[in-house]
Scaffold this motif. Structure first.
Motif, mmCIF file in Angstrom:
data_model
loop_
_atom_site.group_PDB
_atom_site.id
_atom_site.type_symbol
_atom_site.label_atom_id
_atom_site.label_comp_id
_atom_site.label_asym_id
_atom_site.label_seq_id
_atom_site.Cartn_x
_atom_site.Cartn_y
_atom_site.Cartn_z
ATOM 1 N N LYS A 88 39.195 51.376 43.654
ATOM 2 C CA LYS A 88 40.051 52.460 43.173
ATOM 3 C C LYS A 88 39.954 53.684 44.068
ATOM 4 N N ALA A 89 38.776 53.953 44.610
ATOM 5 C CA ALA A 89 38.611 55.060 45.549
ATOM 6 C C ALA A 89 39.398 54.809 46.835
ATOM 7 N N ALA A 90 39.561 53.540 47.200
ATOM 8 C CA ALA A 90 40.340 53.179 48.392
ATOM 9 C C ALA A 90 41.831 53.061 48.086
ATOM 10 N N GLY A 91 42.219 53.267 46.825
ATOM 11 C CA GLY A 91 43.633 53.244 46.453
ATOM 12 C C GLY A 91 44.151 51.896 46.001
ATOM 13 N N VAL A 92 43.274 50.992 45.602
ATOM 14 C CA VAL A 92 43.679 49.653 45.168
ATOM 15 C C VAL A 92 43.454 49.532 43.667
ATOM 16 N N THR A 93 44.506 49.141 42.936
ATOM 17 C CA THR A 93 44.358 48.924 41.488
ATOM 18 C C THR A 93 44.721 47.503 41.085
ATOM 19 N N LYS A 94 45.565 46.819 41.889
ATOM 20 C CA LYS A 94 45.965 45.448 41.580
ATOM 21 C C LYS A 94 45.443 44.505 42.650
ATOM 22 N N VAL A 95 44.840 43.396 42.220
ATOM 23 C CA VAL A 95 44.296 42.401 43.140
ATOM 24 C C VAL A 95 44.639 41.010 42.636
ATOM 25 N N VAL A 96 44.474 40.015 43.500
ATOM 26 C CA VAL A 96 44.515 38.612 43.080
ATOM 27 C C VAL A 96 43.084 38.094 43.151
ATOM 28 N N PHE A 97 42.686 37.310 42.158
ATOM 29 C CA PHE A 97 41.297 36.879 42.038
ATOM 30 C C PHE A 97 41.100 35.546 42.735
ATOM 31 N N ASP A 98 40.176 35.515 43.691
ATOM 32 C CA ASP A 98 39.807 34.298 44.411
ATOM 33 C C ASP A 98 38.375 33.956 44.020
ATOM 34 N N ARG A 99 38.227 32.960 43.160
ATOM 35 C CA ARG A 99 36.898 32.615 42.656
ATOM 36 C C ARG A 99 36.095 31.793 43.639
ATOM 37 N N GLY A 100 36.654 31.459 44.781
ATOM 38 C CA GLY A 100 35.921 30.811 45.851
ATOM 39 C C GLY A 100 35.467 29.397 45.550
ATOM 40 N N GLY A 101 36.150 28.703 44.664
ATOM 41 C CA GLY A 101 35.783 27.333 44.338
ATOM 42 C C GLY A 101 34.745 27.220 43.241
ATOM 43 N N PHE A 102 34.257 28.365 42.760
ATOM 44 C CA PHE A 102 33.281 28.344 41.679
ATOM 45 C C PHE A 102 34.001 28.281 40.342
ATOM 46 N N ARG A 103 33.381 27.645 39.341
ATOM 47 C CA ARG A 103 33.970 27.580 38.008
ATOM 48 C C ARG A 103 34.020 28.972 37.400
ATOM 49 N N PHE A 104 35.076 29.248 36.621
ATOM 50 C CA PHE A 104 35.238 30.561 36.004
ATOM 51 C C PHE A 104 34.450 30.600 34.699
ATOM 52 N N HIS A 105 33.148 30.734 34.830
ATOM 53 C CA HIS A 105 32.281 30.913 33.667
ATOM 54 C C HIS A 105 30.990 31.554 34.148
ATOM 55 N N GLY A 106 30.171 32.031 33.249
ATOM 56 C CA GLY A 106 28.893 32.609 33.614
ATOM 57 C C GLY A 106 29.028 33.875 34.429
ATOM 58 N N ARG A 107 28.387 33.883 35.599
ATOM 59 C CA ARG A 107 28.362 35.091 36.432
ATOM 60 C C ARG A 107 29.731 35.453 36.985
ATOM 61 N N ILE A 108 30.538 34.456 37.324
ATOM 62 C CA ILE A 108 31.883 34.732 37.851
ATOM 63 C C ILE A 108 32.730 35.406 36.772
ATOM 64 N N LYS A 109 32.662 34.889 35.565
ATOM 65 C CA LYS A 109 33.420 35.453 34.452
ATOM 66 C C LYS A 109 32.931 36.861 34.109
ATOM 67 N N ALA A 110 31.625 37.082 34.110
ATOM 68 C CA ALA A 110 31.070 38.402 33.817
ATOM 69 C C ALA A 110 31.529 39.427 34.848
ATOM 70 N N LEU A 111 31.546 39.034 36.129
ATOM 71 C CA LEU A 111 32.015 39.922 37.186
ATOM 72 C C LEU A 111 33.488 40.267 36.995
ATOM 73 N N ALA A 112 34.313 39.260 36.704
ATOM 74 C CA ALA A 112 35.748 39.480 36.542
ATOM 75 C C ALA A 112 36.031 40.391 35.348
ATOM 76 N N GLU A 113 35.362 40.153 34.237
ATOM 77 C CA GLU A 113 35.591 40.974 33.046
ATOM 78 C C GLU A 113 35.157 42.418 33.270
ATOM 79 N N ALA A 114 34.041 42.635 33.977
ATOM 80 C CA ALA A 114 33.579 43.978 34.260
ATOM 81 C C ALA A 114 34.548 44.702 35.194
#
Length: 122
Positions: A88-114
């Protein structure tokens, strides 16, 4: 082929499939995630220019984790919040999420929700 190398091959194939569909632009850069056993690394990347706009990881000193464990969901959530602030400091508010081949649960999900809670849209 042993179990761990099989996992690496499967993740690499998933990652390639994801990257065929996802690309970061000027308007919506790509939020790329890498998860190792002990750490999380995230970047907001503009693929058209080939540059990193913002980055954060559990190895950052200013994250405030100190001696706390870095390979858990709480640390991942702290990284997501810090990345959203920097983006946000760099002026970005919208992104596309690239989970890098990892399942969307656990730490990946916690990071995305935060990151979403801190103001990033994806």
């Amino acid at each position: 082929m042993d179990k761990s190398s099989g996992k690496r091959v499967r993740r690499a194939r998933r990652r390639i499939g994801i990257r065929k569909r996802i690309a970061g632009t000027h308007e919506r850069p790509r939020l790329a995630v890498y998860r190792s056993l002990n750490h999380m690394y995230v970047q907001v990347i503009d693929d058209l220019d080939g540059r990193t706009i913002a980055a954060a990881s559990t190895r950052d000193k200013d994250l405030g984790l100190g001696e706390a464990k870095t390979g858990n969901a709480a640390a991942a959530a702290a990284v997501g919040t810090k990345l959203a602030e920097r983006a946000k400091a760099a002026g970005v508010t919208k992104v596309v999420f690239d989970r890098g081949g990892f399942r969307f649960h656990g730490r990946i999900k916690a990071l995305a929700e935060a990151a979403r809670k801190a103001g990033l849209e994806f």
